[in-house]
Design a protein around this motif. Structure first.
Motif, PDB file in Angstrom:
ATOM      1  N   LYS A 232       0.907  -1.276  -0.055  1.00 23.00           N
ATOM      2  CA  LYS A 232       0.227  -0.039   0.148  1.00 23.00           C
ATOM      3  C   LYS A 232       0.998   1.306  -0.190  1.00 23.00           C
ATOM      4  CE  LYS A 232      -2.484   0.742   3.610  1.00 23.00           C
ATOM      5  NZ  LYS A 232      -3.335   0.273   4.850  1.00 23.00           N
ATOM      6  N   LEU A 233       0.588   2.305  -0.519  1.00 20.56           N
ATOM      7  CA  LEU A 233       1.164   3.677  -0.633  1.00 20.56           C
ATOM      8  C   LEU A 233       0.228   4.661  -0.020  1.00 20.56           C
ATOM      9  CD1 LEU A 233       3.246   5.510  -1.873  1.00 20.56           C
ATOM     10  CD2 LEU A 233       2.074   5.433  -3.937  1.00 20.56           C
ATOM     11  N   TRP A 234       0.875   5.484   1.025  1.00 26.91           N
ATOM     12  CA  TRP A 234       0.287   6.459   1.446  1.00 26.91           C
ATOM     13  C   TRP A 234       1.066   7.757   1.074  1.00 26.91           C
ATOM     14  CZ3 TRP A 234      -3.889   6.115   4.517  1.00 26.91           C
ATOM     15  CH2 TRP A 234      -4.026   5.133   5.218  1.00 26.91           C
ATOM     16  N   SER A 235       0.059   8.669   0.348  1.00 29.71           N
ATOM     17  CA  SER A 235       0.801  10.084  -0.288  1.00 29.71           C
ATOM     18  C   SER A 235       0.280  11.204   0.741  1.00 29.71           C
ATOM     19  CB  SER A 235       0.077  10.264  -1.783  1.00 29.71           C
ATOM     20  OG  SER A 235       0.792   9.008  -2.717  1.00 29.71           O
ATOM     21  N   ILE A 236       1.233  11.767   1.382  1.00 26.64           N
ATOM     22  CA  ILE A 236       0.868  12.609   2.301  1.00 26.64           C
ATOM     23  C   ILE A 236       1.369  14.293   1.794  1.00 26.64           C
ATOM     24  CG2 ILE A 236       1.285  13.646   4.642  1.00 26.64           C
ATOM     25  CD1 ILE A 236       0.054  10.704   4.428  1.00 26.64           C
ATOM     26  N   PRO A 237       0.241  15.130   1.245  1.00 27.93           N
ATOM     27  CA  PRO A 237       0.780  16.401   0.596  1.00 27.93           C
ATOM     28  C   PRO A 237       1.453  17.457   1.627  1.00 27.93           C
ATOM     29  CG  PRO A 237      -1.659  16.217   1.430  1.00 27.93           C
ATOM     30  CD  PRO A 237      -1.177  14.905   1.752  1.00 27.93           C
ATOM     31  N   ALA A 238       2.017  18.310   1.157  1.00 24.64           N
ATOM     32  CA  ALA A 238       2.656  19.381   1.727  1.00 24.64           C
ATOM     33  C   ALA A 238       1.754  20.034   2.418  1.00 24.64           C
ATOM     34  CB  ALA A 238       3.516  20.261   0.595  1.00 24.64           C
ATOM     35  N   LYS A 239       2.135  20.853   3.680  1.00 28.13           N
ATOM     36  CA  LYS A 239       1.130  21.396   4.248  1.00 28.13           C
ATOM     37  C   LYS A 239       1.054  23.118   3.632  1.00 28.13           C
ATOM     38  CE  LYS A 239       1.416  19.677   8.964  1.00 28.13           C
ATOM     39  NZ  LYS A 239       1.768  19.963  10.370  1.00 28.13           N
ATOM     40  N   PHE A 240       0.007  23.549   3.514  1.00 31.09           N
ATOM     41  CA  PHE A 240      -0.367  24.619   2.778  1.00 31.09           C
ATOM     42  C   PHE A 240       0.434  25.783   3.365  1.00 31.09           C
ATOM     43  CE2 PHE A 240      -2.893  28.506   2.021  1.00 31.09           C
ATOM     44  CZ  PHE A 240      -2.781  28.631   0.148  1.00 31.09           C
ATOM     45  N   LYS A 241       0.297  25.985   4.653  1.00 31.70           N
ATOM     46  CA  LYS A 241       0.895  27.246   5.160  1.00 31.70           C
ATOM     47  C   LYS A 241       2.528  26.835   5.568  1.00 31.70           C
ATOM     48  CE  LYS A 241      -3.008  29.395   7.718  1.00 31.70           C
ATOM     49  NZ  LYS A 241      -3.661  29.521   8.690  1.00 31.70           N
ATOM     50  N   LYS A 242       3.430  27.463   5.186  1.00 34.04           N
ATOM     51  CA  LYS A 242       4.727  27.278   5.438  1.00 34.04           C
ATOM     52  C   LYS A 242       5.265  28.046   6.602  1.00 34.04           C
ATOM     53  CE  LYS A 242       4.713  25.276   1.494  1.00 34.04           C
ATOM     54  NZ  LYS A 242       4.773  23.680   1.279  1.00 34.04           N
TER      55      LYS A 242
END
Length: 411
Positions: free
Chosen positions: A333-343
Motif C-alpha cells: 500500500k502507498l500513502w501519499s501525504i501532501p505538503a502543508k499549505f501554510k509554510k
C-alpha cells in the motif's frame, strides 16, 4: 487461557494469483519435483519445492502478469482507507506469496511486548496505529542453507526483488515527472539498506495489519477523566482509579458514545480464546495506565507455526525465537501525504514538500518447514485422491472454502 487462538472468520482478500490450493503430492506420499540424495531430501527443500508448484508462486508468468498500468489505485470500498493499493488484472487486491528468512532479532523487527509503538505514553491515537514489524531477507545463494534451496527458488527471489524495485521506480518516475529535484517529496520505502559484518544488502520491512481495531474514539476515551465538581473536592478521601472514574462518569451521565463501541467485556465464557490488552506482557507497565482501554481485544494476524496453529501476538517473542524460514503472503500500500499549505521556517522537509510511504503488509505467514507441505494427502486404498479432495467439479463457493481451509487442515 490458550495461547494459540484463531481470529474471527473474515472475507478473504486473496487475489486469483494467490488462491491457496492443496500442495501437489505424488502417489507415494512425497512432494513432486524433489530431487533425491543429499540436501535435497531435507524438509526445507521439500517445502520450497512444493511452494514452487502452488498457485501464486512467483514464476516468470506470474511476475509478467503484474499490471503496471493504473497501479497503484484507491480501493476504499474493499480496504476502507485512503491509501493506494496494487491490484491484479481482475482489479482484486494483488497479494504476493514467497519464501524468505525471518530475522526476529533484526534492526527493524518490533514484536511483543510493545510491537512498533513508541516508548512514550500510550493513548488511543498510538494504539490505533499499532502493528508488529518483521525484518525479512529474501533467499540468497550466500545463505548458509543455500544448498537446500531449489535453483528455481533462488531465481524467483532475484526476480521478485527486481519486480518490487520496478513497481516503486515506476510510481516515482511517474509522480516526479516535471517536478524539480529541490521540491520532491520524501520517500519511505519498505526496502531498507543494511550493513552487517562489513556487507551491504537489502532487507524488507513487513508489517502486520492493525493489532487493536476495537477502540473508542478519542472523544469517547476522554470520558474516563474523573468528573469532580468544586463542591466534591476532598469528599472521596481516596484516589480515584480510571475504572472508578469511568463508572462515576456513567452514573452522572457524562460518558459520551455507546459502551458497545468500547469493545466486548472480559469474562465471556462463550469466547474464552479472546485476549485483550491487559493479557499482553507488560514489563515496563506501559499498558497499566490505559484504564478501560486495557479491555480492548487484541487482533490475531494470520501467523502460523509449523503445525498450522495460530501464534498470538502475546507469544511472538517466545514462539518465533527459533523461527528462520517462512512463507509469506503480503500486499503493498502507498500513502501519499501532501505538503502543508501554510509554510513555516521550522517545519520539517516532510511537511514542506510532502511524503510518500510504501508499506508491505502481512496477509499470512507460515513457518517452514510445515506439516501442510510435508504430510501426504489422504488417499483411498487404491492410492487415489478421495472424491472430496478433488475440486475440479466443485462449485465456486465450495472451491473457495476448500482453498481457504487447505492450509489450515492441521489446526
Amino acid at each position: 487461557m490458550p495461547a494459540d487462538t484463531s481470529p474471527a472468520e473474515t472475507e478473504s482478500l486473496l487475489s486469483p494469483l494467490t488462491s491457496r490450493e492443496p500442495t501437489p503430492f505424488d502417489d507415494k506420499g512425497g512432494t513432486t519435483g524433489a530431487d533425491e540424495g543429499g540436501a535435497t531430501e531435507t524438509p526445507l527443500h521439500h517445502c520450497l519445492q512444493a511452494y514452487m508448484s502452488t498457485p501464486g508462486a512467483l514464476t516468470p508468468e506470474v511476475c509478467d502478469s503484474v499490471p503496471f498500468a493504473n497501479n497503484p489505485r484507491p480501493m476504499f470500498m474493499q480496504m476502507g482507507d485512503k491509501a493506494d493499493y496494487w491490484a491484479d488484472k481482475d482489479s482484486e487486491l494483488l497479494i504476493f506469496k514467497f519464501p524468505a528468512i525471518l530475522d526476529v532479532n533484526g534492526m527493524y523487527t518490533r514484536i511483543s511486548p510493545y510491537f512498533g509503538m513508541p516508548d512514550s505514553r500510550l493513548d488511543v491515537s498510538v494504539l490505533r496505529k499499532a502493528r508488529a514489524h518483521f525484518e525479512i531477507h529474501l533467499l540468497s545463494p550466500d545463505d548458509e542453507e543455500s544448498d537446500q534451496y531449489p535453483e528455481e527458488v533462488l531465481t524467483m527471489s532475484a526476480r521478485f526483488f527486481d519486480l518490487l524495485s520496478a513497481l516503486i521506480t515506476d510510481v516515482e518516475d511517474t509522480r516526479n515527472a516535471g517536478v524539480p529535484d529541490s521540491t520532491r517529496v520524501i520517500v519511505s520505502p519498505f526496502m531498507r539498506g543494511y550493513t552487517r559484518a562489513e556487507e551491504d544488502f537489502y532487507v524488507l520491512l513487513v508489517q502486520t495489519e492493525l493489532l487493536f481495531r476495537d477502540l473508542p474514539t478519542e472523544q469517547q476515551a476522554s470520558s474516563i477523566v474523573p468528573r469532580v465538581k468544586q463542591g466534591d473536592i476532598g469528599k472521596s478521601g481516596v484516589l480515584i482509579s480510571p475504572s472508578k472514574a469511568k463508572c462515576l462518569a456513567n452514573k452522572q451521565g457524562g460518558a459520551t458514545g455507546n459502551d458497545s463501541n468500547r469493545g466486548p467485556s472480559t469474562g465471556n465464557a462463550a469466547a474464552p480464546d479472546v485476549l485483550r490488552i491487559h493479557d499482553l506482557h507488560d514489563p515496563l507497565a506501559w499498558y497499566a495506565g490505559l484504564g478501560p482501554l486495557r479491555e480492548t481485544k487484541v487482533e490475531v494476524p494470520n501467523i502460523r507455526n509449523e503445525h498450522g496453529t495460530f501464534i498470538h501476538p502475546r507469544d511472538y517473542a517466545e514462539k518465533l525465537a527459533g523461527a528462520r524460514f517462512v512463507e509469506l503472503e503480503v500486499y503493498i500500500k502507498l500513502w501519499s501525504i501532501p505538503a502543508k499549505f501554510k509554510k513555516d521556517p521550522s517545519m520539517s522537509d516532510r511537511d514542506k514538500f510532502g511524503s510518500r510511504t510504501y508499506q508491505m503488509i502481512l496477509h499470512r505467514m507460515q513457518l517452514l518447514p510445515c506439516d501442510a507441505y510435508l504430510k501426504p494427502m489422504i488417499c483411498d486404498p487404491k492410492g487415489k485422491r478421495k472424491a472430496s479432495e478433488d475440486t475440479e467439479d466443485q462449485s465456486p463457493a465450495k472451491k473457495h472454502v476448500f482453498a481457504r481451509d487447505a492450509f489450515a487442515m492441521y489446526d
